[in-house]
Design a protein around this motif. Sequence first.
Motif, PDB file in Angstrom:
ATOM      1  N   ASP A   1       0.857  -1.187   0.000  1.00  0.00           N
ATOM      2  CA  ASP A   1       0.000   0.000   0.000  1.00  0.00           C
ATOM      3  C   ASP A   1       0.893   1.236   0.000  1.00  0.00           C
ATOM      4  OD1 ASP A   1      -2.015   1.820   0.194  1.00  0.00           O
ATOM      5  OD2 ASP A   1      -2.837   1.101   2.089  1.00  0.00           O
ATOM      6  N   PRO A   2       1.379   1.648  -1.185  1.00  0.00           N
ATOM      7  CA  PRO A   2       2.353   2.745  -1.267  1.00  0.00           C
ATOM      8  C   PRO A   2       1.913   3.992  -0.504  1.00  0.00           C
ATOM      9  CG  PRO A   2       2.080   1.712  -3.401  1.00  0.00           C
ATOM     10  CD  PRO A   2       1.029   1.120  -2.511  1.00  0.00           C
ATOM     11  N   LEU A   3       2.897   4.613   0.145  1.00  0.00           N
ATOM     12  CA  LEU A   3       2.665   5.767   1.001  1.00  0.00           C
ATOM     13  C   LEU A   3       3.090   7.050   0.299  1.00  0.00           C
ATOM     14  CD1 LEU A   3       1.974   6.686   3.961  1.00  0.00           C
ATOM     15  CD2 LEU A   3       4.411   6.378   4.471  1.00  0.00           C
ATOM     16  N   ARG A   4       2.361   8.135   0.562  1.00  0.00           N
ATOM     17  CA  ARG A   4       2.709   9.457   0.051  1.00  0.00           C
ATOM     18  C   ARG A   4       2.852  10.419   1.231  1.00  0.00           C
ATOM     19  NH1 ARG A   4      -2.220  11.070  -3.447  1.00  0.00           N
ATOM     20  NH2 ARG A   4      -3.161  10.437  -1.469  1.00  0.00           N
ATOM     21  N   PRO A   5       3.636  11.497   1.069  1.00  0.00           N
ATOM     22  CA  PRO A   5       3.774  12.462   2.167  1.00  0.00           C
ATOM     23  C   PRO A   5       2.437  13.016   2.649  1.00  0.00           C
ATOM     24  CG  PRO A   5       5.461  12.855   0.520  1.00  0.00           C
ATOM     25  CD  PRO A   5       4.535  11.824  -0.056  1.00  0.00           C
ATOM     26  N   GLU A   6       1.506  13.262   1.715  1.00  0.00           N
ATOM     27  CA  GLU A   6       0.210  13.795   2.122  1.00  0.00           C
ATOM     28  C   GLU A   6      -0.588  12.794   2.951  1.00  0.00           C
ATOM     29  OE1 GLU A   6       0.022  13.538  -2.493  1.00  0.00           O
ATOM     30  OE2 GLU A   6       1.559  13.839  -0.947  1.00  0.00           O
ATOM     31  N   ASP A   7      -0.345  11.481   2.730  1.00  0.00           N
ATOM     32  CA  ASP A   7      -0.987  10.470   3.565  1.00  0.00           C
ATOM     33  C   ASP A   7      -0.479  10.566   5.005  1.00  0.00           C
ATOM     34  OD1 ASP A   7      -2.280   9.441   1.298  1.00  0.00           O
ATOM     35  OD2 ASP A   7      -0.629   8.075   0.865  1.00  0.00           O
ATOM     36  N   LEU A   8       0.830  10.761   5.139  1.00  0.00           N
ATOM     37  CA  LEU A   8       1.428  10.916   6.470  1.00  0.00           C
ATOM     38  C   LEU A   8       0.846  12.131   7.177  1.00  0.00           C
ATOM     39  CD1 LEU A   8       5.240  10.259   5.857  1.00  0.00           C
ATOM     40  CD2 LEU A   8       3.694   8.856   7.229  1.00  0.00           C
ATOM     41  N   ARG A   9       0.760  13.234   6.454  1.00  0.00           N
ATOM     42  CA  ARG A   9       0.282  14.485   7.061  1.00  0.00           C
ATOM     43  C   ARG A   9      -1.160  14.326   7.549  1.00  0.00           C
ATOM     44  NH1 ARG A   9       2.859  19.021   6.968  1.00  0.00           N
ATOM     45  NH2 ARG A   9       4.191  18.259   5.281  1.00  0.00           N
ATOM     46  N   GLN A  10      -1.994  13.724   6.708  1.00  0.00           N
ATOM     47  CA  GLN A  10      -3.388  13.538   7.094  1.00  0.00           C
ATOM     48  C   GLN A  10      -3.500  12.638   8.318  1.00  0.00           C
ATOM     49  OE1 GLN A  10      -5.987  12.249   3.933  1.00  0.00           O
ATOM     50  NE2 GLN A  10      -7.613  11.627   5.343  1.00  0.00           N
ATOM     51  N   ALA A  11      -2.712  11.551   8.344  1.00  0.00           N
ATOM     52  CA  ALA A  11      -2.779  10.619   9.465  1.00  0.00           C
ATOM     53  C   ALA A  11      -2.325  11.279  10.760  1.00  0.00           C
ATOM     54  CB  ALA A  11      -1.916   9.381   9.179  1.00  0.00           C
ATOM     55  N   LEU A  12      -1.260  12.061  10.715  1.00  0.00           N
ATOM     56  CA  LEU A  12      -0.760  12.725  11.921  1.00  0.00           C
ATOM     57  C   LEU A  12      -1.746  13.770  12.429  1.00  0.00           C
ATOM     58  CD1 LEU A  12       3.020  13.114  10.985  1.00  0.00           C
ATOM     59  CD2 LEU A  12       1.994  11.431  12.530  1.00  0.00           C
ATOM     60  N   GLU A  62      -4.966  13.513  12.041  1.00  0.00           N
ATOM     61  CA  GLU A  62      -6.040  12.728  12.649  1.00  0.00           C
ATOM     62  C   GLU A  62      -5.640  12.223  14.033  1.00  0.00           C
ATOM     63  OE1 GLU A  62      -6.793   9.723   9.760  1.00  0.00           O
ATOM     64  OE2 GLU A  62      -8.010  11.044   8.466  1.00  0.00           O
ATOM     65  N   MET A  63      -4.333  12.137  14.288  1.00  0.00           N
ATOM     66  CA  MET A  63      -3.840  11.715  15.598  1.00  0.00           C
ATOM     67  C   MET A  63      -3.705  12.888  16.566  1.00  0.00           C
ATOM     68  SD  MET A  63      -0.976   8.965  14.252  1.00  0.00           S
ATOM     69  CE  MET A  63      -0.346   8.555  15.900  1.00  0.00           C
ATOM     70  N   GLY A  64      -4.052  14.071  16.110  1.00  0.00           N
ATOM     71  CA  GLY A  64      -4.074  15.219  17.012  1.00  0.00           C
ATOM     72  C   GLY A  64      -3.113  16.342  16.694  1.00  0.00           C
ATOM     73  N   ALA A  65      -2.240  16.171  15.713  1.00  0.00           N
ATOM     74  CA  ALA A  65      -1.301  17.234  15.357  1.00  0.00           C
ATOM     75  C   ALA A  65      -2.031  18.304  14.552  1.00  0.00           C
ATOM     76  CB  ALA A  65      -0.145  16.665  14.549  1.00  0.00           C
ATOM     77  N   SER A  66      -1.758  19.558  14.855  1.00  0.00           N
ATOM     78  CA  SER A  66      -2.337  20.641  14.067  1.00  0.00           C
ATOM     79  C   SER A  66      -1.448  20.899  12.858  1.00  0.00           C
ATOM     80  CB  SER A  66      -2.467  21.910  14.910  1.00  0.00           C
ATOM     81  OG  SER A  66      -1.179  22.433  15.209  1.00  0.00           O
ATOM     82  N   PRO A  67      -1.995  21.464  11.765  1.00  0.00           N
ATOM     83  CA  PRO A  67      -1.180  21.714  10.567  1.00  0.00           C
ATOM     84  C   PRO A  67       0.064  22.546  10.860  1.00  0.00           C
ATOM     85  CG  PRO A  67      -3.500  21.979  10.054  1.00  0.00           C
ATOM     86  CD  PRO A  67      -3.416  21.799  11.537  1.00  0.00           C
ATOM     87  N   GLY A  68      -0.040  23.536  11.745  1.00  0.00           N
ATOM     88  CA  GLY A  68       1.094  24.394  12.054  1.00  0.00           C
ATOM     89  C   GLY A  68       2.173  23.739  12.874  1.00  0.00           C
ATOM     90  N   GLU A  69       1.900  22.544  13.409  1.00  0.00           N
ATOM     91  CA  GLU A  69       2.910  21.819  14.190  1.00  0.00           C
ATOM     92  C   GLU A  69       3.759  20.905  13.326  1.00  0.00           C
ATOM     93  OE1 GLU A  69       1.331  20.993  18.619  1.00  0.00           O
ATOM     94  OE2 GLU A  69       0.128  19.999  17.071  1.00  0.00           O
ATOM     95  N   ALA A  77      -3.121   5.165  12.088  1.00  0.00           N
ATOM     96  CA  ALA A  77      -3.261   4.371  10.875  1.00  0.00           C
ATOM     97  C   ALA A  77      -3.287   5.259   9.651  1.00  0.00           C
ATOM     98  CB  ALA A  77      -4.537   3.526  10.925  1.00  0.00           C
ATOM     99  N   VAL A  78      -2.716   4.751   8.568  1.00  0.00           N
ATOM    100  CA  VAL A  78      -2.866   5.340   7.241  1.00  0.00           C
ATOM    101  C   VAL A  78      -3.710   4.350   6.456  1.00  0.00           C
ATOM    102  CG1 VAL A  78      -1.721   6.034   5.119  1.00  0.00           C
ATOM    103  CG2 VAL A  78      -0.661   6.554   7.324  1.00  0.00           C
ATOM    104  N   ARG A  79      -4.959   4.752   6.196  1.00  0.00           N
ATOM    105  CA  ARG A  79      -5.945   3.823   5.630  1.00  0.00           C
ATOM    106  C   ARG A  79      -6.038   2.592   6.548  1.00  0.00           C
ATOM    107  NH1 ARG A  79      -3.210   6.186   1.377  1.00  0.00           N
ATOM    108  NH2 ARG A  79      -1.661   4.536   1.309  1.00  0.00           N
ATOM    109  N   ASP A  80      -5.673   1.398   6.070  1.00  0.00           N
ATOM    110  CA  ASP A  80      -5.768   0.197   6.911  1.00  0.00           C
ATOM    111  C   ASP A  80      -4.416  -0.230   7.476  1.00  0.00           C
ATOM    112  OD1 ASP A  80      -8.509  -0.042   6.430  1.00  0.00           O
ATOM    113  OD2 ASP A  80      -8.168  -1.150   4.560  1.00  0.00           O
ATOM    114  N   VAL A  81      -3.381   0.584   7.272  1.00  0.00           N
ATOM    115  CA  VAL A  81      -2.036   0.223   7.731  1.00  0.00           C
ATOM    116  C   VAL A  81      -1.749   0.891   9.081  1.00  0.00           C
ATOM    117  CG1 VAL A  81       0.424   0.288   7.206  1.00  0.00           C
ATOM    118  CG2 VAL A  81      -1.243   0.012   5.349  1.00  0.00           C
ATOM    119  N   PRO A  82      -1.498   0.106  10.130  1.00  0.00           N
ATOM    120  CA  PRO A  82      -1.168   0.698  11.432  1.00  0.00           C
ATOM    121  C   PRO A  82       0.185   1.404  11.372  1.00  0.00           C
ATOM    122  CG  PRO A  82      -1.806  -1.612  11.659  1.00  0.00           C
ATOM    123  CD  PRO A  82      -1.586  -1.367  10.202  1.00  0.00           C
ATOM    124  N   ILE A  83       0.303   2.530  12.072  1.00  0.00           N
ATOM    125  CA  ILE A  83       1.569   3.259  12.161  1.00  0.00           C
ATOM    126  C   ILE A  83       1.876   3.555  13.626  1.00  0.00           C
ATOM    127  CG2 ILE A  83       1.442   4.317   9.875  1.00  0.00           C
ATOM    128  CD1 ILE A  83       0.424   6.876  11.230  1.00  0.00           C
TER     129      ILE A  83
END
Length: 268
Positions: free
Chosen positions: A110-121, A123-130, A160-166
């Motif tokens: 399930d190839p990963l993209r930087p925008e996937d990481l940003r969205q997942a983080l 969703e885990m509580g990080a604000s965009p400015g952090e 998680a990023v989609r169904d992949v735990p992180i």
Amino acid sequence: MNLPRNELLRGSGDPPRFSAVIDLAEQVLRTWQQGWTEFLDAPIQQEVLTRLGGLSELRWQRHGGHPGAERCRLLCQRSDKEDVDQEDVDQESLSIPVQGLLVEGNFLFDPLRPEDLRQALQEMGASPGELGDLWVRGDRGGQGLCSLECAQALNGSIGAVRDVPIRCEAVTIDQLQLPAQRIARVFASVEASCRLDAIASAGFGISRAKVLAQIKSGRLRMNWGAIRQASRELAVGDSLQLQDRGTVEVLSVSRTKRDRWRVEMRRS
């Protein structure tokens, strides 16, 4: 001291974030204590440095955790601070409130993209400015830069990023495998026109179809501003910025004997 906020904000590409930077600048002027912005995208950084950089009472420095960082925090200091030695001020600025972050997961299927990481983080509580720059490291996850508070909050967290735990782990910047720094390169290309899509395709080495997709997504900018027309004609001095791919600047344009255009550009 109050800055001319309305005048400074006129025509801003991101009024809420720019207004927050003005708040910081006024606080620095009032308290004589240096301050940091949140992580800012390159266009708003450029806007701040252009519009506020001319104030003789202030000086700004850009720090993103590595030399080629696109998302950076800006350090604002009084330039006329007489009670602190200049060398001490510079030393203080080296204490940059940026920390490394490892994001581990199995992305073999399930190839990963930087925008996937940003969205997942986020969703885990990080604000965009952090969150600063984020990048993928093969199929085992990604790495990135964030504020000290964000790194502390995410350290050991599971998401998680989609169904992949992180799993996130806070690390020092020197423990990261930082992206390779781009080396500026000057080259020329012969095109049928000086349209934005033609020059972006040649400059960034991507197809015109991908150029159109990048324009639609807002990832491609012209002179740090939003651009929506692929048919826009470029001239000497214009530059294109593509998120995660650097900058292409038009250095010269000349017509060839076959009535085409030879475009010299610099990519950095």
